[in-house]
Each structure stands twice: as structure tokens, then as C-alpha cells.
Design a protein around this motif. Structure first.
Motif, PDB file in Angstrom:
ATOM      1  N   GLN A  41       0.839  -1.206   0.000  1.00 51.48           N
ATOM      2  CA  GLN A  41       0.000   0.000   0.000  1.00 51.48           C
ATOM      3  C   GLN A  41       0.879   1.263   0.000  1.00 51.48           C
ATOM      4  OE1 GLN A  41      -3.189   0.101  -0.369  1.00 51.48           O
ATOM      5  NE2 GLN A  41      -3.581   2.252   0.019  1.00 51.48           N
ATOM      6  N   ALA A  42       1.950   1.255   0.792  1.00 48.90           N
ATOM      7  CA  ALA A  42       2.863   2.400   0.835  1.00 48.90           C
ATOM      8  C   ALA A  42       3.537   2.618  -0.519  1.00 48.90           C
ATOM      9  CB  ALA A  42       3.917   2.191   1.924  1.00 48.90           C
ATOM     10  N   ARG A  67       2.300   1.684  -3.466  1.00 55.63           N
ATOM     11  CA  ARG A  67       1.253   2.196  -4.369  1.00 55.63           C
ATOM     12  C   ARG A  67       1.041   3.700  -4.159  1.00 55.63           C
ATOM     13  NH1 ARG A  67      -2.085  -2.579  -3.192  1.00 55.63           N
ATOM     14  NH2 ARG A  67      -1.884  -3.917  -4.995  1.00 55.63           N
ATOM     15  N   HIS A  68       0.992   4.094  -2.899  1.00 56.06           N
ATOM     16  CA  HIS A  68       0.771   5.502  -2.563  1.00 56.06           C
ATOM     17  C   HIS A  68       1.926   6.370  -3.090  1.00 56.06           C
ATOM     18  CE1 HIS A  68      -0.735   8.930  -0.346  1.00 56.06           C
ATOM     19  NE2 HIS A  68       0.465   9.096   0.171  1.00 56.06           N
ATOM     20  N   ALA A  69       3.154   5.907  -2.897  1.00 57.45           N
ATOM     21  CA  ALA A  69       4.328   6.664  -3.359  1.00 57.45           C
ATOM     22  C   ALA A  69       4.340   6.778  -4.874  1.00 57.45           C
ATOM     23  CB  ALA A  69       5.605   5.997  -2.865  1.00 57.45           C
ATOM     24  N   ALA A 111       1.744   6.530  -6.914  1.00 62.56           N
ATOM     25  CA  ALA A 111       0.632   7.401  -7.313  1.00 62.56           C
ATOM     26  C   ALA A 111       1.008   8.871  -7.124  1.00 62.56           C
ATOM     27  CB  ALA A 111      -0.621   7.065  -6.513  1.00 62.56           C
ATOM     28  N   ALA A 112       1.756   9.179  -6.072  1.00 59.18           N
ATOM     29  CA  ALA A 112       2.205  10.555  -5.845  1.00 59.18           C
ATOM     30  C   ALA A 112       3.185  10.992  -6.930  1.00 59.18           C
ATOM     31  CB  ALA A 112       2.843  10.686  -4.467  1.00 59.18           C
ATOM     32  N   ASP A 168       9.597  12.180   0.430  1.00 58.10           N
ATOM     33  CA  ASP A 168       8.910  13.045  -0.534  1.00 58.10           C
ATOM     34  C   ASP A 168       9.885  13.694  -1.510  1.00 58.10           C
ATOM     35  OD1 ASP A 168       6.449  12.500   0.614  1.00 58.10           O
ATOM     36  OD2 ASP A 168       6.445  14.308   1.859  1.00 58.10           O
ATOM     37  N   GLN A 192      10.673  11.317  -4.342  1.00 57.63           N
ATOM     38  CA  GLN A 192       9.516  11.230  -5.233  1.00 57.63           C
ATOM     39  C   GLN A 192       9.438  12.463  -6.121  1.00 57.63           C
ATOM     40  OE1 GLN A 192       5.939  10.333  -2.981  1.00 57.63           O
ATOM     41  NE2 GLN A 192       7.106   9.004  -1.632  1.00 57.63           N
TER      42      GLN A 192
END
Length: 123
Positions: free
Chosen positions: A29-30, A32-34, A36-37, A92, A95
Motif C-alpha cells: 500500500q505504501a 502504491r501511494h508513493a 501514485a504521488a 517526498d 519522489q
């Protein structure tokens, strides 16, 4: 751009493959979130006509983010954070660096494909 950033699996040789690691639900999940960001931020730097997508890879914390510009070749970047980073929260700044690099590379692809033949619409 193809993986030219600090999280691109540093320390692996040319013939080495990432170790197959089963991610927990929270780690996946982490990731996927990264990713997606990264996709959202890359899109924010580009005008319409550029298509941004991603794919999580099996066998560990790895993903690919790609930009298909309206002219020129697609560009990609691999994103391979450390497992410890997945647990603690992803950086962040890394990313953002991936997103900016992808956007810049995609724009350069268009500029190379079009060349100097563009007539400016304003002064």
C-alpha cells in the motif's frame, strides 16, 4: 531518465536482479501511494498530451513510472525504495526528484522530435 536517481536500486550490478521479497499489505500500500504521488506530480508539470502511467513489479518494492510524450520516445524511471523506507515512510524529496526528472526528460523528447521548426505564438 531510466532510473537515474538515488532510489533506483543503487549498488546493484548490471547483471544483478533485485531479490524476490514478498511485501506485506502495508508495504505494498505504501509503495502504491508513493508511485501514485510520483504520477500525480509528474502530470502536474506537464501540459495536456503527455500520458503518465505506472506499474508495480512483482518480487519486491519496485515500480516503473513512464511518460509517453506527444512526440518522441517514451521515458521511464524505475522506483525501488528500501524495505526499511516502506516501513518508516517514503521520502517526498526523492519522489519529487523522480517526477521532475521524468517531466524534464519527456519535454526534451518532444523538443528533440520537433526540432527548431516551431513558430512562436507570442513574443
Amino acid at each position: 531518465m531510466n532510473g537515474n536517481y538515488p532510489g533506483a536500486g543503487a549498488g546493484m550490478g548490471i547483471d544483478e536482479q533485485p531479490t524476490d521479497v514478498e511485501l506485506s499489505g502495508g508495504q505494498r500500500q505504501a509503495l502504491r501511494h508513493a508511485v501514485a504521488a510520483i504520477v500525480a506530480e509528474t502530470e502536474s508539470y506537464l501540459p495536456d498530451g503527455y500520458h503518465v502511467g505506472s506499474e508495480l513489479q512483482d518480487g519486491g518494492p519496485a515500480a516503473t513510472v513512464a511518460v509517453d510524450p506527444p512526440a518522441g520516445h517514451p521515458v521511464t524511471a524505475g522506483y525501488t525504495p528500501d524495505l526499511d523506507d516502506l516501513e518508516a515512510g517514503l521520502d517526498d524529496e526523492t519522489q519529487r526528484e523522480v517526477a521532475q526528472g521524468l517531466a524534464a526528460s519527456a519535454v526534451l523528447q518532444v523538443m528533440d522530435a520537433v526540432g527548431d521548426g516551431i513558430t512562436p505564438t507570442a513574443r
